[in-house]
Every structure is written in C-alpha cells, then in structure tokens.
Design an enzyme around this catalytic site. Structure first.
Site, PDB file in Angstrom:
ATOM      1  N   PRO A 119      29.334  -2.895  23.132  1.00  0.00           N
ATOM      2  CA  PRO A 119      30.399  -3.262  24.075  1.00  0.00           C
ATOM      3  C   PRO A 119      31.489  -2.202  24.183  1.00  0.00           C
ATOM      4  CG  PRO A 119      30.664  -4.458  22.003  1.00  0.00           C
ATOM      5  CD  PRO A 119      29.464  -3.583  21.836  1.00  0.00           C
ATOM      6  N   ASP A 135      38.368  -4.782  29.450  1.00  0.00           N
ATOM      7  CA  ASP A 135      39.193  -3.931  28.598  1.00  0.00           C
ATOM      8  C   ASP A 135      40.022  -4.762  27.601  1.00  0.00           C
ATOM      9  OD1 ASP A 135      40.153  -1.575  27.660  1.00  0.00           O
ATOM     10  OD2 ASP A 135      41.207  -0.978  29.484  1.00  0.00           O
ATOM     11  N   ARG A 136      40.397  -4.124  26.516  1.00  0.00           N
ATOM     12  CA  ARG A 136      41.361  -4.707  25.556  1.00  0.00           C
ATOM     13  C   ARG A 136      42.706  -4.842  26.276  1.00  0.00           C
ATOM     14  NH1 ARG A 136      42.166  -1.317  20.109  1.00  0.00           N
ATOM     15  NH2 ARG A 136      40.509  -2.653  19.309  1.00  0.00           N
ATOM     16  N   THR A 138      50.365   3.809  10.347  1.00  0.00           N
ATOM     17  CA  THR A 138      49.394   4.205  11.364  1.00  0.00           C
ATOM     18  C   THR A 138      50.045   5.045  12.461  1.00  0.00           C
ATOM     19  OG1 THR A 138      48.052   3.254  13.146  1.00  0.00           O
ATOM     20  CG2 THR A 138      49.861   1.924  12.404  1.00  0.00           C
ATOM     21  N   TYR A 151      49.759  -5.791  16.407  1.00  0.00           N
ATOM     22  CA  TYR A 151      49.466  -5.045  15.167  1.00  0.00           C
ATOM     23  C   TYR A 151      50.422  -3.871  15.016  1.00  0.00           C
ATOM     24  CZ  TYR A 151      47.307  -1.388  12.306  1.00  0.00           C
ATOM     25  OH  TYR A 151      47.102  -0.390  11.393  1.00  0.00           O
ATOM     26  N   SER A 152      50.505  -3.017  16.045  1.00  0.00           N
ATOM     27  CA  SER A 152      51.328  -1.808  15.868  1.00  0.00           C
ATOM     28  C   SER A 152      52.807  -2.161  15.779  1.00  0.00           C
ATOM     29  CB  SER A 152      51.051  -0.771  16.959  1.00  0.00           C
ATOM     30  OG  SER A 152      51.144  -1.316  18.237  1.00  0.00           O
ATOM     31  N   ALA A 153      53.208  -3.248  16.460  1.00  0.00           N
ATOM     32  CA  ALA A 153      54.613  -3.673  16.343  1.00  0.00           C
ATOM     33  C   ALA A 153      54.913  -4.131  14.916  1.00  0.00           C
ATOM     34  CB  ALA A 153      54.912  -4.798  17.337  1.00  0.00           C
ATOM     35  N   HIS A 187      45.597  -1.871  26.193  1.00  0.00           N
ATOM     36  CA  HIS A 187      44.809  -0.835  25.495  1.00  0.00           C
ATOM     37  C   HIS A 187      45.480   0.535  25.560  1.00  0.00           C
ATOM     38  CE1 HIS A 187      40.358   0.573  24.860  1.00  0.00           C
ATOM     39  NE2 HIS A 187      41.162   0.960  23.886  1.00  0.00           N
ATOM     40  N   GLU A 219      49.523   4.367  15.465  1.00  0.00           N
ATOM     41  CA  GLU A 219      49.707   3.460  16.610  1.00  0.00           C
ATOM     42  C   GLU A 219      51.171   3.084  16.827  1.00  0.00           C
ATOM     43  OE1 GLU A 219      46.950   0.291  17.163  1.00  0.00           O
ATOM     44  OE2 GLU A 219      45.286   1.454  16.366  1.00  0.00           O
TER      45      GLU A 219
HETATM   46  P1  NAD Z   1      41.231  -3.415   5.930  1.00  0.00           P
HETATM   47  O1  NAD Z   1      41.469  -4.518   6.915  1.00  0.00           O
HETATM   48  O2  NAD Z   1      39.855  -2.876   5.741  1.00  0.00           O
HETATM   49  O3  NAD Z   1      41.757  -3.872   4.497  1.00  0.00           O
HETATM   50  C1  NAD Z   1      42.953  -4.567   4.308  1.00  0.00           C
HETATM   51  C2  NAD Z   1      42.962  -5.107   2.880  1.00  0.00           C
HETATM   52  O4  NAD Z   1      44.211  -5.785   2.671  1.00  0.00           O
HETATM   53  C3  NAD Z   1      41.850  -6.126   2.605  1.00  0.00           C
HETATM   54  O5  NAD Z   1      41.253  -5.868   1.357  1.00  0.00           O
HETATM   55  C4  NAD Z   1      42.590  -7.462   2.587  1.00  0.00           C
HETATM   56  O6  NAD Z   1      41.977  -8.429   1.753  1.00  0.00           O
HETATM   57  C5  NAD Z   1      43.952  -7.039   2.066  1.00  0.00           C
HETATM   58  N1  NAD Z   1      45.019  -7.971   2.462  1.00  0.00           N
HETATM   59  C6  NAD Z   1      45.279  -8.451   3.717  1.00  0.00           C
HETATM   60  N2  NAD Z   1      46.317  -9.292   3.678  1.00  0.00           N
HETATM   61  C7  NAD Z   1      46.753  -9.328   2.387  1.00  0.00           C
HETATM   62  C8  NAD Z   1      47.804 -10.000   1.728  1.00  0.00           C
HETATM   63  N3  NAD Z   1      48.646 -10.825   2.387  1.00  0.00           N
HETATM   64  N4  NAD Z   1      47.969  -9.804   0.402  1.00  0.00           N
HETATM   65  C9  NAD Z   1      47.124  -8.980  -0.295  1.00  0.00           C
HETATM   66  N5  NAD Z   1      46.113  -8.331   0.284  1.00  0.00           N
HETATM   67  C10 NAD Z   1      45.920  -8.498   1.608  1.00  0.00           C
HETATM   68  O7  NAD Z   1      42.252  -2.267   6.352  1.00  0.00           O
HETATM   69  P2  NAD Z   1      42.075  -0.684   6.281  1.00  0.00           P
HETATM   70  O8  NAD Z   1      41.413  -0.211   7.515  1.00  0.00           O
HETATM   71  O9  NAD Z   1      41.551  -0.321   4.957  1.00  0.00           O
HETATM   72  O10 NAD Z   1      43.623  -0.265   6.402  1.00  0.00           O
HETATM   73  C11 NAD Z   1      44.437  -0.182   5.233  1.00  0.00           C
HETATM   74  C12 NAD Z   1      45.840   0.224   5.641  1.00  0.00           C
HETATM   75  O11 NAD Z   1      45.796   1.474   6.316  1.00  0.00           O
HETATM   76  C13 NAD Z   1      46.536  -0.752   6.589  1.00  0.00           C
HETATM   77  O12 NAD Z   1      47.880  -0.841   6.212  1.00  0.00           O
HETATM   78  C14 NAD Z   1      46.392  -0.091   7.957  1.00  0.00           C
HETATM   79  O13 NAD Z   1      47.470  -0.447   8.787  1.00  0.00           O
HETATM   80  C15 NAD Z   1      46.443   1.370   7.582  1.00  0.00           C
HETATM   81  N6  NAD Z   1      45.730   2.291   8.483  1.00  0.00           N
HETATM   82  C16 NAD Z   1      44.429   2.060   8.826  1.00  0.00           C
HETATM   83  C17 NAD Z   1      43.756   2.981   9.625  1.00  0.00           C
HETATM   84  C18 NAD Z   1      42.303   2.780  10.014  1.00  0.00           C
HETATM   85  O14 NAD Z   1      41.793   3.550  10.837  1.00  0.00           O
HETATM   86  N7  NAD Z   1      41.597   1.821   9.461  1.00  0.00           N
HETATM   87  C19 NAD Z   1      44.416   4.121  10.085  1.00  0.00           C
HETATM   88  C20 NAD Z   1      45.772   4.307   9.724  1.00  0.00           C
HETATM   89  C21 NAD Z   1      46.407   3.394   8.908  1.00  0.00           C
HETATM   90  O1  DAU Z   2      44.946   4.714  14.963  1.00  0.00           O
HETATM   91  C1  DAU Z   2      44.888   4.086  13.713  1.00  0.00           C
HETATM   92  C2  DAU Z   2      44.373   2.680  13.880  1.00  0.00           C
HETATM   93  O2  DAU Z   2      42.988   2.787  14.170  1.00  0.00           O
HETATM   94  C3  DAU Z   2      44.595   1.806  12.660  1.00  0.00           C
HETATM   95  O3  DAU Z   2      45.975   1.649  12.462  1.00  0.00           O
HETATM   96  C4  DAU Z   2      43.939   0.439  12.833  1.00  0.00           C
HETATM   97  O4  DAU Z   2      44.069  -0.315  11.647  1.00  0.00           O
HETATM   98  C5  DAU Z   2      42.473   0.653  13.146  1.00  0.00           C
HETATM   99  O5  DAU Z   2      41.853  -0.587  13.400  1.00  0.00           O
HETATM  100  C6  DAU Z   2      42.299   1.573  14.356  1.00  0.00           C
HETATM  101  O6  DAU Z   2      42.737   0.936  15.579  1.00  0.00           O
HETATM  102  P1  DAU Z   2      41.920   1.102  16.961  1.00  0.00           P
HETATM  103  O7  DAU Z   2      42.261  -0.029  17.829  1.00  0.00           O
HETATM  104  O8  DAU Z   2      42.064   2.474  17.497  1.00  0.00           O
HETATM  105  O9  DAU Z   2      40.411   0.986  16.368  1.00  0.00           O
HETATM  106  P2  DAU Z   2      39.125   0.162  16.839  1.00  0.00           P
HETATM  107  O10 DAU Z   2      37.997   0.630  15.970  1.00  0.00           O
HETATM  108  O11 DAU Z   2      39.371  -1.293  16.955  1.00  0.00           O
HETATM  109  O12 DAU Z   2      38.885   0.734  18.312  1.00  0.00           O
HETATM  110  C7  DAU Z   2      38.724   2.120  18.553  1.00  0.00           C
HETATM  111  C8  DAU Z   2      38.563   2.314  20.051  1.00  0.00           C
HETATM  112  O13 DAU Z   2      37.312   1.750  20.461  1.00  0.00           O
HETATM  113  C9  DAU Z   2      39.631   1.616  20.878  1.00  0.00           C
HETATM  114  O14 DAU Z   2      39.940   2.412  22.012  1.00  0.00           O
HETATM  115  C10 DAU Z   2      38.955   0.317  21.343  1.00  0.00           C
HETATM  116  C11 DAU Z   2      37.490   0.719  21.463  1.00  0.00           C
HETATM  117  N1  DAU Z   2      36.490  -0.342  21.185  1.00  0.00           N
HETATM  118  C12 DAU Z   2      36.593  -1.011  20.007  1.00  0.00           C
HETATM  119  C13 DAU Z   2      35.696  -2.011  19.686  1.00  0.00           C
HETATM  120  C14 DAU Z   2      35.817  -2.773  18.379  1.00  0.00           C
HETATM  121  C15 DAU Z   2      35.480  -0.609  22.084  1.00  0.00           C
HETATM  122  O15 DAU Z   2      35.365   0.040  23.145  1.00  0.00           O
HETATM  123  N2  DAU Z   2      34.587  -1.597  21.758  1.00  0.00           N
HETATM  124  C16 DAU Z   2      34.657  -2.333  20.616  1.00  0.00           C
HETATM  125  O16 DAU Z   2      33.824  -3.246  20.401  1.00  0.00           O
END
Ligand code: NAD
Ligand code: DAU
Length: 360
Positions: free
Chosen positions: A217, A296-297, A136, A162-164, A300, A138
């Site tokens: 929210p 706020d988170r 990611t 998470y990011s750590a 954040h 992050e």
């Molecule tokens: P997600 O949470 O939708 O899916 C994660 C999947 O991993 C799920 O199917 C879950 O069942 C599986 N899983 C979790 N723990 C497990 C374990 N111990 N063993 C086997 N399977 C397990 O996540 P996502 O949004 O699809 O993200 C996928 C990857 O991409 C992650 O590594 C995340 O860090 C990375 N990523 C996500 C984003 C984003 O915006 N969503 C952006 C950049 C990178």
């Molecule tokens: O940047 C990549 C990352 O993006 C991935 O590595 C993560 O897996 C993915 O979850 C995502 O992280 P964010 O924290 O950026 O995504 P999230 O959708 O949780 O939040 C996006 C922004 O919106 C963030 O600034 C927090 C804000 N937010 C989020 C939620 C869920 C709100 O204001 N309200 C909310 O209810």
C-alpha cells in the site's frame, strides 16, 4: 561502572542501542532497561543480552512516578537514554491521546525523577550525569524546497499528533535545561531502518507483504521523501553525544540518504529477488504487480532531510552504512528471522492491519 537507564529498550531502536552498547563496552557498564511492553515492545529483541549480569529489565511505565523513582533510588544512574514513546504516525492520527500521555507526560516523569535523584541542595549536578532525550526530525515539519534541510536552528513546525507530542517533550527537556540547569541533550534523528523494526513501518511492512504476496500500500503518489539511516549508525550517534555532547545542546542525526517511498519499494523488490534462491517458494510472490496506490495519510509531510553537520563537526559522527549495504543486511535479517515476524504478527497486528488498510 557507568549505569545507563534506557527507557523503551525493548522496541526497535532501543534494543539495537542496548546490543550496540554491550558490544562496545562489555562488562564495564550496567544497563537498566525500563519498558512497559506495549504492542511495540518485545523481549525477544534482547534475548542475546538478557542473561548478562550487568543487564536488568524492569517492566514499568514511564508515566508511573513511583516505579521510576524507585529505580532511581535503588541505582546510582549516570545516563538516562529516553527512547520510550508511542512512535507510529498513523496510530497517532487514529488515537492522539496516548501519544500525549506517554510522549509528553511520561517524559515529564522521567525528567522529574532524574532531577530528584541528581540535583544537589545548591542546585548543582554531579559530574557525569546526562539525560539524553531521543527525538525525531518530524518536529521540524515538512520541507517543500528541494534545497532546504533541517538544521538544529530550524523552527519547530510539527503536523501530526505524534510529531506534536515529540515537539512538546523536546520543549520540556529544554525548559529543564533553561530553568534548572538540568544536564540534558536532545537528538533529532531521521527515519531509521534495520533489524527488529515492527512491521507497521514502511520498510518491514513492505518486506513482509512482498514475501507473503499481499498488496504493497503506497500512500498518495508515493513521492514523499524520507532520509533513511541504518539503525546501528543512530546508536553510534547517540553514543557520540553521550560521550562528548555539550549539555543543553541539540544534535541532528541523519543519513544523507533521501529517497521517495516508491523508490524504496522498488529497491526492496529488487533486493528480495536477488537474495532469495529460486527454490524458495516466497520468491514467486515478489512482484511489482503488488504495488497498490491507496488513500494518502492525513496531513502527510512531503519531505524530511537532515543536515547532520553539527554532530559531524563537533563529535566526528557520520553515517557509515550506505543504503545499498544497509537494506541488504536488513532484508537478509528478515529472511533469516521468519519466526520473529510470525510471533510479531499475532492477532493484534492483524486487527490493526485490517483497520488501517482494508477499504483504504
Ligand atoms: P518503537 O515503537 O519500536 O518502541 C517504543 C518502545 O517504547 C517499545 O518497546 C514500547 O514498549 C516502549 N514504550 C511505549 N510506551 C511506554 C511507556 N509508557 N512506558 C515504558 N515504555 C513504553 O519505537 P522506535 O522506532 O524504536 O523509536 C524509539 C524512539 O526513537 C522514539 O522516541 C521515537 O520517537 C524516536 N525516533 C524514532 C525514529 C524511527 O525512525 N523509528 C526516528 C527518530 C526518532
Ligand atoms: O522521521 C523520523 C520518523 O520516522 C520517526 O520519528 C517515527 O517514529 C517513524 O515512525 C518514522 O515516521 P514516518 O511516518 O516517516 O515512517 P513510516 O514508516 O510510517 O512511513 C514512511 C513513509 O512511507 C511515509 O511517507 C508514509 C509512507 N507509507 C507508510 C506506510 C506504513 C506508505 O506509503 N505506506 C505504508 O503502508
């Protein structure tokens, strides 16, 4: 036949990636999907591919050395694509431990099993093997100056548990490259959006709440910036790195699409109004009055913005879907998949929602 071992393939990005690979390569590849089906994993996401002969699902945990080693001994795996992770920042703030267990220790198990299967006695690896670790943006921390971007050379500065944990897993992959000449690449991607995203994340949460008349929210002042990428473009970027990435390298993947959270919410409300026919009772719920500023988170991050110059220069990848088109496709998908959402929002999701948002 090239064999892919995809971890976390039942989640949001993993399931989109698997569908993309089958659309592109058809019967010329085999995909082994290893997923433990946490709250975020959903086999419904893969129902179009589940009957294919060149697809196999293993319900297994990436922390389970024995289960993972058995898969490597049964199949000659060519490419590992490691998506499996705990992925939600808010959950990591509540409960960091599982993030370290899955994201760090689980990745270590994957690395060890792949190395055990691939490394020859002389320390060399057969042609064509690759471990692609999906990470990611992050890990780079938060940008304060509007002119700054994340490059592959930007120092890591993670802030959330998470990011750590993702940064730690990236360092383990790098350590295997440096120590064992292990054939690996890392991709660091910005925020994804698109079909099948779990409604704990900003975009599907806001779509679902707006349709059901629940408050929207907004954390803090709503001006935090994320760089949004349509999920299929991420799949294409990963595929490009698998095909042509240089071993040991990192590639940033991003959408060139920075938006404040509050802008995203207004776009969602406008698009819902445009796509819903007047006869649909859900249209009456869609209103700016639902926007509610909440606490706020913690910690954040203010702004993320990826410079995807290297992947463009070396591999010709660039984002293809502009946000206007991508968000319309995404919202259309959620409107057409009410049942998917209804199944996802079961008792556990409601408990999570109440814990995170009630009295926030
Ligand atoms: P997600 O949470 O939708 O899916 C994660 C999947 O991993 C799920 O199917 C879950 O069942 C599986 N899983 C979790 N723990 C497990 C374990 N111990 N063993 C086997 N399977 C397990 O996540 P996502 O949004 O699809 O993200 C996928 C990857 O991409 C992650 O590594 C995340 O860090 C990375 N990523 C996500 C984003 C984003 O915006 N969503 C952006 C950049 C990178
Ligand atoms: O940047 C990549 C990352 O993006 C991935 O590595 C993560 O897996 C993915 O979850 C995502 O992280 P964010 O924290 O950026 O995504 P999230 O959708 O949780 O939040 C996006 C922004 O919106 C963030 O600034 C927090 C804000 N937010 C989020 C939620 C869920 C709100 O204001 N309200 C909310 O209810």
């Amino acid at each position: 036949m090239k064999t892919y071992l995809v971890t976390g393939g039942a989640g949001f990005i993993g399931s989109n990636f698997i569908r993309y690979l089958f659309e592109k390569y058809g019967d010329s590849i085999r995909i082994l999907n290893v997923d433990s089906l946490t709250y975020a994993g959903n086999l419904e996401n893969l129902k179009e591919v589940s009957a294919r002969e060149n697809y196999r699902f293993f319900k297994a945990d990436i922390r389970d050395k024995k289960a993972i080693a058995e898969i490597f001994s049964e199949y000659d795996v060519d490419t590992v694509v490691n998506f499996a992770a705990e992925s939600h920042v808010d959950r990591s703030i509540e409960n960091p431990e599982i993030f370290v267990e899955t994201n760090v220790l689980g990745t270590l198990v994957m690395l060890n099993c792949a190395r055990g299967a691939w490394e020859g006695k002389d320390g060399s690896y057969p042609e064509g093997k690759l471990f692609l670790h999906v990470s990611t943006d992050e890990v780079y921390g938060s940008l304060e100056n509007p002119e700054d971007y994340f490059y592959e050379t930007t120092p890591y500065d993670p802030h959330s548990p998470y990011s750590a944990s993702k940064a730690s897993s990236d360092f383990l992959v790098k350590a295997y490259v440096d120590t064992y000449h292990f054939p690996a690449c890392i991709t660091n991607c910005s925020n994804n959006y698109g079909p099948y995203q779990f409604p704990e994340k900003l975009i599907p949460l806001m779509i679902n709440n707006a349709l059901t008349g629940k408050s929207l929210p907004v954390y803090g002042d709503g001006k935090n910036v994320r760089d949004w990428l349509y999920v299929e473009d991420h799949a294409k970027g990963i595929d490009a790195v698998i095909q042509g990435g240089r071993h040991g390298e990192k590639y940033n993947i991003g959408g060139h699409n920075e938006k404040q959270n509050i802008e995203i919410i207004h776009i969602i409300l406008d698009t819902l109004r445009e796509l819903l026919p007047d006869s649909d009772p859900r249209k009456q719920n869609v209103s700016e009055d639902l926007i509610t500023y909440v606490k706020d988170r913690k910690g954040h991050d203010r702004r993320y913005a990826i410079a995807p110059d290297k992947i463009h220069r070396e591999l010709g990848w660039e984002p293809e879907t502009d946000f206007e088109a991508g968000i319309r496709k995404t919202i259309r998908w959620y409107l057409d998949h009410e049942e998917w959402m209804a199944n996802v929002i079961n008792g556990d999701y409601m408990k999570y929602y109440e814990k995170m948002y009630n009295n926030r």
